[in-house]
Design a protein around this motif. Structure first.
Motif, mmCIF file in Angstrom:
data_model
loop_
_atom_site.group_PDB
_atom_site.id
_atom_site.type_symbol
_atom_site.label_atom_id
_atom_site.label_comp_id
_atom_site.label_asym_id
_atom_site.label_seq_id
_atom_site.Cartn_x
_atom_site.Cartn_y
_atom_site.Cartn_z
ATOM 1 N N UNK A 18 0.846 -1.195 0.000
ATOM 2 C CA UNK A 18 0.000 0.000 0.000
ATOM 3 C C UNK A 18 0.880 1.243 0.000
ATOM 4 N N UNK A 19 0.744 2.048 -1.029
ATOM 5 C CA UNK A 19 1.480 3.301 -1.132
ATOM 6 C C UNK A 19 0.502 4.474 -1.004
ATOM 7 N N UNK A 20 0.978 5.566 -0.429
ATOM 8 C CA UNK A 20 0.169 6.772 -0.373
ATOM 9 C C UNK A 20 0.126 7.393 -1.764
ATOM 10 N N UNK A 21 -1.084 7.798 -2.200
ATOM 11 C CA UNK A 21 -1.213 8.409 -3.526
ATOM 12 C C UNK A 21 -0.569 9.786 -3.578
ATOM 13 N N UNK A 22 -0.411 10.428 -2.414
ATOM 14 C CA UNK A 22 0.143 11.778 -2.368
ATOM 15 C C UNK A 22 1.667 11.787 -2.218
ATOM 16 N N UNK A 23 2.245 10.672 -1.775
ATOM 17 C CA UNK A 23 3.696 10.609 -1.588
ATOM 18 C C UNK A 23 4.157 9.169 -1.769
ATOM 19 N N UNK A 68 -13.050 1.517 0.987
ATOM 20 C CA UNK A 68 -13.052 2.553 2.021
ATOM 21 C C UNK A 68 -12.435 1.966 3.280
ATOM 22 N N UNK A 69 -11.549 2.727 3.929
ATOM 23 C CA UNK A 69 -10.847 2.220 5.104
ATOM 24 C C UNK A 69 -10.998 3.184 6.277
ATOM 25 N N UNK A 70 -11.085 2.608 7.465
ATOM 26 C CA UNK A 70 -10.989 3.368 8.710
ATOM 27 C C UNK A 70 -9.724 2.877 9.402
ATOM 28 N N UNK A 71 -8.803 3.796 9.660
ATOM 29 C CA UNK A 71 -7.522 3.447 10.265
ATOM 30 C C UNK A 71 -7.373 4.105 11.630
ATOM 31 N N UNK A 74 -9.385 5.995 1.035
ATOM 32 C CA UNK A 74 -9.952 5.183 -0.041
ATOM 33 C C UNK A 74 -8.791 4.585 -0.825
ATOM 34 N N UNK A 75 -8.807 3.250 -0.965
ATOM 35 C CA UNK A 75 -7.755 2.553 -1.705
ATOM 36 C C UNK A 75 -8.270 2.230 -3.102
ATOM 37 N N UNK A 76 -7.505 2.622 -4.119
ATOM 38 C CA UNK A 76 -7.812 2.257 -5.506
ATOM 39 C C UNK A 76 -7.283 0.839 -5.739
ATOM 40 N N UNK A 77 -8.191 -0.091 -6.102
ATOM 41 C CA UNK A 77 -7.823 -1.508 -6.183
ATOM 42 C C UNK A 77 -7.351 -1.955 -7.563
ATOM 43 N N UNK A 78 -7.169 -1.024 -8.490
ATOM 44 C CA UNK A 78 -6.747 -1.423 -9.838
ATOM 45 C C UNK A 78 -5.383 -2.114 -9.821
ATOM 46 N N UNK A 79 -4.566 -1.823 -8.799
ATOM 47 C CA UNK A 79 -3.242 -2.439 -8.698
ATOM 48 C C UNK A 79 -3.275 -3.935 -8.437
#
Length: 396
Positions: A62-67, A88-91, A102-107
């Protein structure tokens, strides 16, 4: 319990190195079925057993989309949208409280199994009691959360636009505003997709059900005899099904007035508090689980239990059921942290998956099952979130 978990993990590792036994493949099953050596029920069970037993655990990066940083906050829960292209995730965070992503699952379609999480600045120091996707502007355009009250801060239901994380509909999505409705002590929530009330959501409270229209602000209240811990709307008919702490399951006809005597229909009973409800697609049956570890399939026409799924463990937690009718799969995580997979059609327990971490109340895995993670032509399988890790079990 720990000894048993380690033994199961060891058996899981051995399965990776073993080839399927001679003749144990779907083509031979199909041929035997065509020749009359195997009936349809037997064929479905063996095919399910083969596919589920071959599910192999792989870690998702899991990588951050912003960094370029790796996400390290432990998961509290995950929830896939209808098309299974977002999670959708609650951490949980170190300072106490929760943040959302929100994790994009296309990966998941790629061998690297690398996905990207989109975060925003929203943070809460209150417990998230219940979550569901909400279809206000379009399918799954928002996320609905029920937050427990904290100190002098009252509980509320919060509607978050998914576009605050990332736009999945360019040109259609707009940066919406977060909306909160003051609703004290909500145990459960559900969004209505029936055309007669598709701008409404319901919250299950202590001895009360509150139906709220997001557009008009109109509210309708229904008094109950017990706390409402589980809810789901039917789609074909304007009915809301509710599961109570008393063990009662009943439906509300949304066309009836809350003050009348005819709004409560379809009464069923469990011996313990009902924690999860899942209406099957034809809306003639419903799955329910309770705090005694019982999972039952009810026929809504004759109000009888037609099937029971053995092995689930629960004593006090609100644990969700996950159903995939096309694959004939039922998935549930127990309070013992084991993920169990049953055949939906004959209640046969197909597989028990141990948690990668020791059993703990704080480390109960959160899972999602889909035939197309990442969207159309996506990857079928099971996602499991536990602590800060996300695992993918491919289902071929």
């Amino acid at each position: 319990m720990e000894s048993k978990r380690l033994q199961l993990l060891e058996e899981e590792e051995k399965k990776k190195k073993k080839a399927a036994r001679m003749g144990f493949n779907t083509s031979s099953f199909l041929r035997k079925s065509q020749l009359g050596f195997l009936n349809f029920t037997g064929y479905c069970r063996l095919a399910h057993e083969l596919r589920v037993s071959c599910m192999e655990k792989k870690k998702v990066h899991i990588q951050s989309a912003e960094s370029s940083t790796v996400i390290s906050d432990p998961f509290s829960l995950i929830l896939a949208d209808t098309n299974s292209d977002r999670l959708f995730t609650v951490n949980d965070v170190d300072v106490g409280g929760s943040k959302y992503g929100v994790i994009n699952l296309s990966g998941l379609k790629t061998p690297a199994l690398e996905v990207h999480m989109h975060k925003n600045f929203y943070f809460t120091n209150r417990k998230v009691n219940s979550v569901c996707w909400a279809s206000l502007n379009h399918l799954d355009s928002h996320v609905l959360l029920c937050l427990l009250g904290f100190a002098e801060t009252p509980g509320c239901a919060t509607l978050i636009p998914a576009s605050l994380f990332t736009s999945s509909h360019p040109g259609v999505d707009r940066r919406g505003m977060l909306c909160s409705f003051r609703i004290p002590g909500a145990w459960s929530c559900a969004w209505c997709l029936n055309v007669q009330a598709n701008t409404c959501f319901s919250t299950g409270l202590s001895r009360r059900i509150l139906l709220t229209d997001v557009v008009t602000g109109h509210r309708q209240s229904y008094k109950t005899n017990s706390d409402v811990l589980a809810q789901q709307f039917a789609i074909l008919t304007p009915l809301l099904f509710n599961g109570c702490r008393s063990g009662e399951i009943f439906a509300i006809d949304l066309r009836s007035r809350s003050q009348g005597k005819s709004w409560k229909t379809t009464c069923l009973f469990h011996d313990s508090a009902v924690t999860s409800l899942r209406i099957l697609q034809e809306e003639q049956s419903i799955l329910a689980s309770d705090m005694a570890g019982k999972i039952k399939l009810w026929d809504l026409r004759n109000k009888k239990c037609i099937r029971q799924y053995e092995g689930h463990v629960n004593e006090y937690a609100c644990l969700p059921l996950h159903v995939h009718e096309e694959e004939g799969i039922l998935v549930a995580v127990g309070q013992d942290c084991y993920t169990r997979i049953w055949s939906l059609h004959d209640a046969h327990l197909l597989r028990t998956i141990p948690s990668p971490y020791p059993t703990s109340k704080a480390d109960i895995p959160s899972v999602a099952f889909s035939s197309q993670f990442g969207g159309v032509q996506g990857s079928p399988g099971l996602l499991m979130a536990v602590r800060q890790d996300l695992y993918y079990f491919s289902y071929s």
